[in-house]
Design a protein around this motif. Structure first.
Motif, PDB file in Angstrom:
ATOM      1  N   ILE A  32       0.835  -1.205   0.000  1.00 45.75           N
ATOM      2  CA  ILE A  32       0.000   0.000   0.000  1.00 45.75           C
ATOM      3  C   ILE A  32       0.870   1.255   0.000  1.00 45.75           C
ATOM      4  N   VAL A  33       1.843   1.293   0.890  1.00 41.57           N
ATOM      5  CA  VAL A  33       2.704   2.477   1.001  1.00 41.57           C
ATOM      6  C   VAL A  33       3.513   2.673  -0.285  1.00 41.57           C
ATOM      7  N   TYR A  34       4.068   1.592  -0.807  1.00 41.08           N
ATOM      8  CA  TYR A  34       4.867   1.691  -2.029  1.00 41.08           C
ATOM      9  C   TYR A  34       4.013   2.190  -3.200  1.00 41.08           C
ATOM     10  N   ALA A  35       2.801   1.677  -3.312  1.00 43.48           N
ATOM     11  CA  ALA A  35       1.922   2.089  -4.413  1.00 43.48           C
ATOM     12  C   ALA A  35       1.628   3.586  -4.348  1.00 43.48           C
ATOM     13  N   LYS A  36       1.497   4.120  -3.153  1.00 51.09           N
ATOM     14  CA  LYS A  36       1.193   5.545  -3.011  1.00 51.09           C
ATOM     15  C   LYS A  36       2.419   6.439  -3.213  1.00 51.09           C
ATOM     16  N   LEU A  37       3.610   5.934  -2.839  1.00 51.25           N
ATOM     17  CA  LEU A  37       4.788   6.806  -2.803  1.00 51.25           C
ATOM     18  C   LEU A  37       5.859   6.518  -3.848  1.00 51.25           C
ATOM     19  N   LYS A  38       5.692   5.479  -4.634  1.00 50.99           N
ATOM     20  CA  LYS A  38       6.779   5.040  -5.518  1.00 50.99           C
ATOM     21  C   LYS A  38       7.310   6.118  -6.442  1.00 50.99           C
ATOM     22  N   CYS A  39       6.464   7.009  -6.893  1.00 55.86           N
ATOM     23  CA  CYS A  39       6.911   8.041  -7.831  1.00 55.86           C
ATOM     24  C   CYS A  39       7.382   9.314  -7.135  1.00 55.86           C
ATOM     25  N   GLU A 134     -11.204  -5.842  -0.659  1.00 53.07           N
ATOM     26  CA  GLU A 134     -10.210  -6.871  -0.341  1.00 53.07           C
ATOM     27  C   GLU A 134     -10.844  -8.243  -0.430  1.00 53.07           C
ATOM     28  N   PRO A 135     -10.146  -9.246  -0.818  1.00 47.08           N
ATOM     29  CA  PRO A 135      -8.748  -9.298  -1.214  1.00 47.08           C
ATOM     30  C   PRO A 135      -8.535  -9.055  -2.704  1.00 47.08           C
ATOM     31  N   ASP A 136      -9.640  -8.767  -3.438  1.00 43.62           N
ATOM     32  CA  ASP A 136      -9.537  -8.633  -4.896  1.00 43.62           C
ATOM     33  C   ASP A 136      -8.581  -7.531  -5.327  1.00 43.62           C
ATOM     34  N   SER A 137      -8.610  -6.381  -4.642  1.00 39.18           N
ATOM     35  CA  SER A 137      -7.710  -5.289  -5.043  1.00 39.18           C
ATOM     36  C   SER A 137      -6.255  -5.687  -4.826  1.00 39.18           C
ATOM     37  N   THR A 138      -5.979  -6.376  -3.730  1.00 45.55           N
ATOM     38  CA  THR A 138      -4.608  -6.833  -3.472  1.00 45.55           C
ATOM     39  C   THR A 138      -4.181  -7.845  -4.531  1.00 45.55           C
ATOM     40  N   ILE A 139      -5.081  -8.742  -4.891  1.00 47.12           N
ATOM     41  CA  ILE A 139      -4.769  -9.758  -5.904  1.00 47.12           C
ATOM     42  C   ILE A 139      -4.422  -9.086  -7.236  1.00 47.12           C
ATOM     43  N   ILE A 140      -5.241  -8.116  -7.648  1.00 50.76           N
ATOM     44  CA  ILE A 140      -5.008  -7.417  -8.924  1.00 50.76           C
ATOM     45  C   ILE A 140      -3.674  -6.672  -8.889  1.00 50.76           C
ATOM     46  N   ILE A 141      -3.398  -5.962  -7.804  1.00 49.18           N
ATOM     47  CA  ILE A 141      -2.144  -5.196  -7.700  1.00 49.18           C
ATOM     48  C   ILE A 141      -0.946  -6.137  -7.715  1.00 49.18           C
ATOM     49  N   GLN A 142      -1.029  -7.205  -6.940  1.00 47.63           N
ATOM     50  CA  GLN A 142       0.096  -8.147  -6.874  1.00 47.63           C
ATOM     51  C   GLN A 142       0.320  -8.826  -8.229  1.00 47.63           C
ATOM     52  N   LYS A 143      -0.746  -9.169  -8.932  1.00 44.06           N
ATOM     53  CA  LYS A 143      -0.613  -9.893 -10.200  1.00 44.06           C
ATOM     54  C   LYS A 143      -0.118  -8.984 -11.326  1.00 44.06           C
ATOM     55  N   TYR A 144      -0.788  -7.841 -11.502  1.00 48.10           N
ATOM     56  CA  TYR A 144      -0.510  -7.031 -12.681  1.00 48.10           C
ATOM     57  C   TYR A 144       0.521  -5.936 -12.453  1.00 48.10           C
ATOM     58  N   TYR A 145       0.712  -5.512 -11.218  1.00 47.00           N
ATOM     59  CA  TYR A 145       1.726  -4.499 -10.972  1.00 47.00           C
ATOM     60  C   TYR A 145       3.057  -5.144 -10.600  1.00 47.00           C
ATOM     61  N   TYR A 146       3.010  -6.114  -9.701  1.00 41.72           N
ATOM     62  CA  TYR A 146       4.246  -6.745  -9.248  1.00 41.72           C
ATOM     63  C   TYR A 146       4.578  -8.018 -10.021  1.00 41.72           C
ATOM     64  N   GLY A 147       3.648  -8.516 -10.834  1.00 45.47           N
ATOM     65  CA  GLY A 147       3.921  -9.696 -11.657  1.00 45.47           C
ATOM     66  C   GLY A 147       4.067 -10.980 -10.853  1.00 45.47           C
ATOM     67  N   ARG A 148       3.394 -11.052  -9.717  1.00 48.07           N
ATOM     68  CA  ARG A 148       3.512 -12.241  -8.875  1.00 48.07           C
ATOM     69  C   ARG A 148       2.602 -13.356  -9.382  1.00 48.07           C
ATOM     70  N   SER A 149       3.014 -14.588  -9.114  1.00 45.46           N
ATOM     71  CA  SER A 149       2.225 -15.759  -9.520  1.00 45.46           C
ATOM     72  C   SER A 149       1.073 -15.968  -8.551  1.00 45.46           C
ATOM     73  N   SER A 150       0.125 -16.786  -8.956  1.00 50.28           N
ATOM     74  CA  SER A 150      -1.023 -17.093  -8.103  1.00 50.28           C
ATOM     75  C   SER A 150      -0.572 -17.728  -6.792  1.00 50.28           C
ATOM     76  N   LYS A 151       0.454 -18.541  -6.877  1.00 51.22           N
ATOM     77  CA  LYS A 151       0.967 -19.207  -5.675  1.00 51.22           C
ATOM     78  C   LYS A 151       1.534 -18.180  -4.692  1.00 51.22           C
TER      79      LYS A 151
END
Length: 186
Positions: A32-39, A134-151
């Motif tokens: 959450i913090v990284y998504a808000k402050l990364k730029c 939640e948890p859908d927003s976390t799932i979407i961010i982790q999958k499409y922003y961070y490129g994490r696998s389902s596992k």
């Protein structure tokens, strides 16, 4: 460890409870913090903000006789608020001074309208992803922003990887509908 066990541990053995809370929600809060402050912020500012989130949570736990409500939602709210505070602090201290002698040489090759449109589109997308809950927003961010696998995502949100894939698929469809309703069409 479920929420009730964690609440009980925080009250009966504060040090162990705080450690368990930190271990359970660190990745979530950092995301959450990284998504808000990364730029806007330096990595050390982001790390400091995450530390401030947990310090605030622990201070709150120490003051409360009984801890009610969803701990994950509480951690998310504190993380968002601290990230906004950090953004304000960082943006206030950035130097934006330009010498009068340099103004002739300042020609931006950036298309301001296109840049503003991109920023607006990103904000709309972020707002609509947040609306998924939640948890859908976390799932979407982790999958499409961070490129994490389902596992990997399954470990973060504490669901099975099959459940993560199903929720992701449904969340993408719902997100598409929300974006269409907001007038975003590509």
């Amino acid at each position: 460890m479920n929420e009730n066990d964690l609440r009980q541990l925080i009250k009966t053995a504060p040090e162990r409870g705080q450690r368990a809370f930190y271990d359970k929600y660190f990745n979530y809060v950092y995301t959450i913090v990284y998504a808000k402050l990364k730029c806007y912020a330096k990595p050390e500012d982001i790390d400091e903000c995450v530390g401030d989130v947990f310090a605030h949570c622990f201070f709150y736990f120490d003051k409360q006789e009984e801890i009610n409500g969803d701990l994950k939602a509480f951690a998310a709210a504190v993380a968002r608020n601290k990230a906004v505070d950090t953004y304000r602090k960082v943006s206030r201290h950035k130097e934006r001074n330009v010498s009068i002698d340099d103004t002739e040489e300042m020609v931006s090759e950036e298309n301001v309208a296109e840049s503003a449109e991109t920023i607006e589109m990103r904000q709309l997308l972020y707002d609509k992803v947040s609306e998924l809950g939640e948890p859908d927003s976390t799932i979407i961010i982790q999958k499409y922003y961070y490129g994490r696998s389902s596992k990997e995502i399954a470990r973060i949100v504490e669901l099975s990887s099959d459940n993560v894939r199903a929720r992701c698929s449904r969340a993408v469809k719902k997100l598409r509908e929300l974006l269409m309703q907001a007038g975003f069409a590509r």
